[in-house]
Design an enzyme around this catalytic site. Structure first.
Site, PDB file in Angstrom:
ATOM      1  N   HIS A  37       0.868  -1.175   0.000  1.00 41.43           N
ATOM      2  CA  HIS A  37       0.000   0.000   0.000  1.00 41.43           C
ATOM      3  C   HIS A  37       0.910   1.231   0.000  1.00 41.43           C
ATOM      4  O   HIS A  37       1.398   1.653   1.054  1.00 41.43           O
ATOM      5  CB  HIS A  37      -0.879   0.042   1.254  1.00 41.43           C
ATOM      6  CG  HIS A  37      -1.917  -1.028   1.320  1.00 41.43           C
ATOM      7  ND1 HIS A  37      -2.958  -1.121   0.417  1.00 41.43           N
ATOM      8  CD2 HIS A  37      -2.106  -2.049   2.203  1.00 41.43           C
ATOM      9  CE1 HIS A  37      -3.734  -2.150   0.740  1.00 41.43           C
ATOM     10  NE2 HIS A  37      -3.228  -2.727   1.812  1.00 41.43           N
ATOM     11  N   VAL A  38       1.139   1.831  -1.150  1.00 46.99           N
ATOM     12  CA  VAL A  38       2.059   2.970  -1.216  1.00 46.99           C
ATOM     13  C   VAL A  38       1.717   3.820  -2.433  1.00 46.99           C
ATOM     14  O   VAL A  38       1.329   3.310  -3.482  1.00 46.99           O
ATOM     15  CB  VAL A  38       3.532   2.491  -1.271  1.00 46.99           C
ATOM     16  CG1 VAL A  38       3.832   1.744  -2.562  1.00 46.99           C
ATOM     17  CG2 VAL A  38       4.497   3.647  -1.066  1.00 46.99           C
TER      18      VAL A  38
END
Length: 337
Positions: free
Chosen positions: A91-92
């Site tokens: 998640h980035v």
């Protein structure tokens, strides 16, 4: 036994050009089916012998200027040193590797109708899923009862922070990048996100047509996703993961949905762009789009939301209140050939 497409079976590997692309990043968007895809990737990594690296950091989608100059460079270097072919997932928000004179990997991602994504996250944070009645208390112990049981219509109509901008501006920053303006709802961020998709993403699919997304990934990245649709449809896969639908989820009133839609106009601008691009890609390879609505009428006006298939869901990242929350720790698990 399936023959490897990238390893010399007759001795030590010899230097040669690997199948394109040999470096893939799936910067997965929260509550958009990421756990389904990650579970599939675990099976595929073992089956097709590629390196799957999945970060266990779920609450750090962006970095401070200091981190981008120091710790983030270290993380990028570590990623670039993973034996190829590899697929890295976390998640980035999007990062341009060329800024650090490192070869740019190919990105893939999946997004979802913005209101559906918001509703799924709203109730999941409060009440969890089938994995346990007390799961939500473990996940969000700091949440007080008056917040946990806050009626979503009140949240929207009385403009609580969770139901207003900038918290609603969630999907676009994953594609816009690390620039501070990427987190400000507006066309600058939307246009930059669109440009990044065109230049750096091999495919961005939509969750509402997940089977077609998997089919395209199989066509575009066969050395990673060959047989993925067969695995996805198999009873064994669903028995392994089961369904983790969010509990106590319900639809806000039409008035609240209309308010929410107006607040999320930039998210919908981007979502509609992605849907168009996805359907264009399907058309190029001869797949007929399941949705023929060119006007992009909001889904909630067509009785959507609760009808959308709820996929398996990864442990969701918590919203970041400050740029410098927590420490950056490159904790990963690695599935090796």
């Amino acid at each position: 036994m399936r023959e490897s497409t990238f390893v010399d079976d007759h001795g030590p590997p010899t230097p040669r050009e690997l199948p394109f692309p040999s470096q893939v990043i799936y910067n997965r968007v929260g509550k958009c089916g990421s756990r389904t895809v990650v579970l599939l990737l675990r099976i595929l990594a073992e089956k097709h012998q590629f390196n799957l690296v999945s970060s266990d950091i779920h609450n750090k989608t962006r970095l401070t200027k200091h981190e981008q100059v120091s710790g983030w460079v270290d993380l990028i270097t570590n990623i670039s040193n993973i034996p190829q072919p590899f697929l890295y997932t976390r998640h980035v928000h999007f990062l341009n590797f060329t800024r650090f004179r490192i070869e740019q990997p190919v990105y893939i991602n999946i997004i979802r109708d913005p209101i559906n994504r918001f509703l799924s996250n709203y109730f999941f944070r409060r009440f969890g899923d089938w994995r346990g009645e007390q799961n939500h208390l473990i996940r969000t112990p700091q949440m007080k009862d008056d917040e946990r049981y806050l009626d979503i219509n009140v949240c929207i109509m009385e403009n609580y922070p969770e139901c207003s901008n900038p918290r609603l501006f969630y999907i676009v920053p994953y594609f816009c990048g690390q620039h501070p303006q990427c987190r400000e709802p507006g066309m600058w961020a939307v246009e930059r996100a669109k440009q990044n998709v065109i230049e750096n993403f091999l495919l961005v699919g939509i969750l509402e047509e997940l089977e077609d997304v998997l089919l395209l990934l199989e066509r575009l990245l066969p050395h990673y996703f060959s047989d993925v649709l067969t695995i996805y449809k198999s009873p064994a896969f669903w028995k392994m993961g089961n369904l983790t639908g969010t509990v106590k989820k319900h639809m806000p009133t039409i008035e609240a949905l209309q308010v929410l839609y107006q607040r999320m106009k930039y998210e919908y601008d981007f979502y509609n762009f992605i849907r168009d691009q996805f359907h264009l890609t399907k058309k190029k390879i001869g797949l007929k789009s399941s949705s023929q609505n060119s006007a992009h009428e909001p889904d909630f006006l067509r009785e959507l939301a609760l009808r959308t298939h709820e996929p398996l869901e990864e442990e969701e990242e918590e919203e970041e209140e400050e740029d410098d929350i927590g420490q950056e720790d490159a904790n990963i698990w690695l599935v090796q050939p």
